[in-house]
Scaffold this motif. Sequence first.
Motif, mmCIF file in Angstrom:
data_model
loop_
_atom_site.group_PDB
_atom_site.id
_atom_site.type_symbol
_atom_site.label_atom_id
_atom_site.label_comp_id
_atom_site.label_asym_id
_atom_site.label_seq_id
_atom_site.Cartn_x
_atom_site.Cartn_y
_atom_site.Cartn_z
ATOM 1 N N ASP A 59 0.854 -1.188 0.000
ATOM 2 C CA ASP A 59 0.000 0.000 0.000
ATOM 3 C C ASP A 59 0.888 1.237 0.000
ATOM 4 O O ASP A 59 1.735 1.412 0.869
ATOM 5 N N HIS A 60 0.665 2.122 -1.005
ATOM 6 C CA HIS A 60 1.481 3.328 -1.144
ATOM 7 C C HIS A 60 0.718 4.594 -0.770
ATOM 8 O O HIS A 60 1.253 5.702 -0.917
ATOM 9 N N GLY A 61 -0.492 4.467 -0.284
ATOM 10 C CA GLY A 61 -1.278 5.628 0.100
ATOM 11 C C GLY A 61 -2.046 6.228 -1.060
ATOM 12 O O GLY A 61 -1.745 5.981 -2.233
ATOM 13 N N ASN A 62 -3.070 7.039 -0.724
ATOM 14 C CA ASN A 62 -3.892 7.722 -1.721
ATOM 15 C C ASN A 62 -4.534 6.757 -2.717
ATOM 16 O O ASN A 62 -4.766 7.110 -3.875
ATOM 17 N N GLY A 63 -4.811 5.535 -2.272
ATOM 18 C CA GLY A 63 -5.492 4.572 -3.124
ATOM 19 C C GLY A 63 -4.597 3.779 -4.052
ATOM 20 O O GLY A 63 -5.089 2.941 -4.797
ATOM 21 N N TYR A 64 -3.279 3.999 -4.027
ATOM 22 C CA TYR A 64 -2.354 3.303 -4.919
ATOM 23 C C TYR A 64 -1.759 2.082 -4.213
ATOM 24 O O TYR A 64 -1.282 2.174 -3.073
ATOM 25 N N THR A 65 -1.807 0.943 -4.902
ATOM 26 C CA THR A 65 -1.183 -0.284 -4.415
ATOM 27 C C THR A 65 -0.456 -0.961 -5.568
ATOM 28 O O THR A 65 -0.795 -0.759 -6.734
ATOM 29 N N THR A 66 0.554 -1.763 -5.239
ATOM 30 C CA THR A 66 1.261 -2.570 -6.228
ATOM 31 C C THR A 66 1.163 -4.027 -5.822
ATOM 32 O O THR A 66 1.145 -4.363 -4.638
ATOM 33 N N TYR A 67 1.104 -4.896 -6.836
ATOM 34 C CA TYR A 67 0.909 -6.334 -6.629
ATOM 35 C C TYR A 67 2.016 -7.072 -7.375
ATOM 36 O O TYR A 67 2.216 -6.863 -8.579
ATOM 37 N N TYR A 68 2.743 -7.918 -6.653
ATOM 38 C CA TYR A 68 3.871 -8.663 -7.207
ATOM 39 C C TYR A 68 3.548 -10.156 -7.083
ATOM 40 O O TYR A 68 3.278 -10.641 -5.983
ATOM 41 N N ALA A 69 3.608 -10.878 -8.214
ATOM 42 C CA ALA A 69 3.279 -12.307 -8.211
ATOM 43 C C ALA A 69 4.313 -13.069 -9.017
ATOM 44 O O ALA A 69 5.233 -12.490 -9.589
ATOM 45 N N SER A 70 4.133 -14.402 -9.054
ATOM 46 C CA SER A 70 5.099 -15.299 -9.699
ATOM 47 C C SER A 70 6.459 -15.193 -9.018
ATOM 48 O O SER A 70 7.501 -15.139 -9.671
ATOM 49 N N LEU A 71 6.437 -15.188 -7.692
ATOM 50 C CA LEU A 71 7.657 -15.054 -6.897
ATOM 51 C C LEU A 71 8.097 -16.423 -6.388
ATOM 52 O O LEU A 71 7.275 -17.254 -6.008
#
Length: 299
Positions: free
Chosen positions: A165-177
């Motif tokens: 969670d980066h704030g202000n509604g922005y998130t990043t999703y990392y998969a295939s790890l």
Amino acid sequence: MNNEKQQDNDKATRNKTPQQQKSFWGKRWTFPVIYLAASVLIVGLMYAKSQDAAPYEIEKQNTGEQAGPVLPSDDATPANTAPSFNWPVGDGGEDAVLSLDFFKEMSKDEEKAMAVVSYESTFTPHEGVDIGLKSDAPFNVIAAAMGTVKAVKEDPLMGYTVEIDHGNGYTTYYASLSKVEVQVGSKVISGQPIAKSGNNRFEKEEKNHLHFELRKDGVAIDPNGVLPKKTTAYEASLKNGAKAANSDAIAPSTGTPSTGTPSEKTEEPKDAAKTDAEKKPGEASKEPGEKSNSPTPAN
């Protein structure tokens, strides 16, 4: 007569003993009254001074530069402002390229074909981008921006996953790890290693890669529209196709430079053996009715 009374009073005062003169200070209420009066005077002076003084403001202490990474604050980004994102590729992935694009509804059919996932006879629009190396080697995955780790899971189709969670509604999703190096609640900074790339069952056609999604208020958006521009898989395929077409258009050299003019038509050489068999000596110029000049065989 008044003079006489004054003289009598002065005489009476002079005749008082020191003990009689100190009787005022010997009273029990003398010093408490004096202390009380002094306290009231001091408090009054302090109150008057406070009314004239400017309001007191608390200033944040400047501690100078701190060693090591600075953790993000809760109000690091103004409201509704996108954080500064970078591609989540760390050491070992300098030459990483996009192998699968983000699906855009308004794009061409050829471009859409580079942004769908085929799984169990179904085609699913790709909500992120896949990043991998041509060598199929694993690489370090880093946080695209500062934030707080929201979730760490093991998905049966996507492998190990991390959400930040980066704030202000922005998130990043990392998969295939293949490996995760952070925990839920951890504070991360931009560029901090968080995992290793790997493979997953859902995108089984892909090599070792990172599946990366950027979301705003829970809706996936094209990372190429927010992050620094990166060549998409579709654009790379167009470049590779153009190179292949140029290579096919170049004819192999024959060693003779071309003059650019059409070649003249030449007659094919006649078969000398056939010509000799068809003609006899001396018959080439013989006309009808003429006698032959050839010698006659002797009897």
